[in-house]
Design an enzyme around this catalytic site. Structure first.
Site, PDB file in Angstrom:
ATOM      1  N   ASP A  53       0.826  -1.212   0.000  1.00 52.30           N
ATOM      2  CA  ASP A  53       0.000   0.000   0.000  1.00 52.30           C
ATOM      3  C   ASP A  53       0.862   1.264   0.000  1.00 52.30           C
ATOM      4  OD1 ASP A  53      -2.339  -1.486   0.007  1.00 52.30           O
ATOM      5  OD2 ASP A  53      -2.536  -1.455   2.181  1.00 52.30           O
ATOM      6  N   GLU A 231     -11.726  -2.124  -2.840  1.00 54.84           N
ATOM      7  CA  GLU A 231     -11.137  -1.352  -1.751  1.00 54.84           C
ATOM      8  C   GLU A 231      -9.973  -0.522  -2.292  1.00 54.84           C
ATOM      9  OE1 GLU A 231      -9.806  -4.186   1.099  1.00 54.84           O
ATOM     10  OE2 GLU A 231      -8.282  -5.048  -0.198  1.00 54.84           O
TER      11      GLU A 231
END
Length: 383
Positions: A53, A231
């Site tokens: 991420d 997401e």
């Protein structure tokens, strides 16, 4: 019995025993390939950093990369391919938010305004809606301490979690966008359950606007399904359009939980709208609220697996926009901590983003081996 006959019987018994080994210990497995081998999707530019991420900010002629991890570590480099040097961490101690994993926040997003840096971060645990999005600030990117301002939104438990849409959504994976016309700031968030949402921020960016009755809109949704794997949203702006990017599919722990069906792993999708609040459609005109989303980047060449956790860095007159993300390099491994930084420059085809070729990864061939409890891939160079 003659000695030679006894030896022959012993060999026969051993062969039978080997043939009766459990399948999980087979010496010559023939499982199907679990990763994509298409060459229609370009390879990435290699970022030369292990990261999950990633979030990249360009400031003072350098790239600063923030990633999920202990106290949110961040790094500095003169270009996207590194070398990267760790500057410090956002936190020296646990988050002030008593929710989720307080020592290891997820998915940071850092934004600069008037010399102040705002880092939005997630506290949660896998498979849970007991989550929170917090924010910390600093005036320097030199390892100096940041100020933790606590939670903006909570779901599952905690103050404000009983307010719609926090009663049905999941407060993870925050990202940020400003209305290009008004300058109004918005926080995008969400995952699975009811997918991706957007709420307006207060003028100081340290809380959401009207928290007792937030002006929330839903950005994406997969109807008629109980499993809604969307997401990690990001929103960018280019030439009159706002783009909602997101990760679709299964993300993590492949080395422990096994691999999903081919194509069900993480891939990067997008939709666009003329308005910052939508509605957003994909290239085929399908609403993101009806399960739409155009695939921009996915597993490829047998070398890149499950790309996601993305961001888009705006370009300028001399540099195109950059799509960056983490991915699993199949020659390195499939554990979460082995995820790598990758990036591609973007071009726009009739207003739709398309990735450009990256630096070639050495041509590889894969041999699939089976070890007890999970699949592993061994990559042999054929260059």
């Amino acid at each position: 019995m003659h000695r030679s006959s006894l030896l022959l019987l012993l060999i026969t018994a051993l062969v039978a025993l080997v043939g009766a080994r459990p399948a999980s210990q087979s010496l010559t497995p023939t499982p199907p390939q679990v990763y994509e081998t298409t060459d229609k999707i370009p390879l990435p530019n290699v970022g030369n950093l292990q990261v999950h991420d990633p979030n990249v900010v360009y400031w003072d002629d350098h790239y600063y990369l923030f990633k999920g991890g202990w106290h949110i570590p961040y790094y500095k480099a003169s270009n996207m391919s590194g070398p990267w040097t760790q500057v410090g961490t956002v936190f020296d101690v646990e988050s002030v938010i008593h929710q989720g994993n307080r020592s290891r926040p997820w998915a940071p997003t850092t934004i600069e305004r008037n010399g102040t840096f705002y880092c939005f971060y997630t506290l949660s645990t896998h498979g849970s809606r007991n989550s929170a999005i917090g924010v910390a600030t600093s005036s320097k990117l030199d390892g100096s301490p940041w100020t933790d301002h606590g939670a903006l939104i909570r779901t599952g438990q905690g103050n404000g979690s009983d307010v719609w849409p926090f009663t049905i959504s999941n407060a993870i994976d925050a990202s940020f966008i400003r209305d290009n016309a008004t300058g109004k700031a918005y926080l995008n968030y969400g995952s699975y359950w009811q997918d991706i949402w957007q709420v307006p921020l207060s003028d100081d960016w340290l809380s959401i606007e009207t928290p007792a009755k937030p002006d929330a809109v839903q950005l994406s949704f997969i109807p008629h399904e109980t499993f809604r794997p969307e997401e990690g949203s990001w929103m960018s702006y280019h030439d009159g359009y706002y783009y909602v990017w997101f990760s679709h599919g299964k993300c993590c722990s492949f080395d422990v939980r096994g691999f999903p069906a081919r194509g069900d792993e993480y891939n990067i999708r997008v939709g666009r709208s003329r308005a910052v609040r939508g509605p957003f459609v994909d290239r085929d005109g399908k609403l993101l609220l009806d399960g739409g989303g155009t695939i921009v980047y996915a597993s490829n060449h047998g070398a890149v697996y499950a790309p996601g956790g993305l961001g888009v860095m705006p370009g300028n007159s001399s540099t195109p926009d950059i799509l960056y993300y983490h991915y699993l390099n199949t020659s390195i491994g499939f554990a979460d901590e082995q995820a790598q930084l990758g990036y591609n420059y973007l071009k726009y085809d009739n207003g739709w983003p398309v990735v450009l070729d990256g630096i070639d990864i050495k041509s590889s061939a894969a041999i699939i081996s089976r070890s007890p409890g999970w699949w592993s891939l061994m990559i042999l160079s054929v260059a």
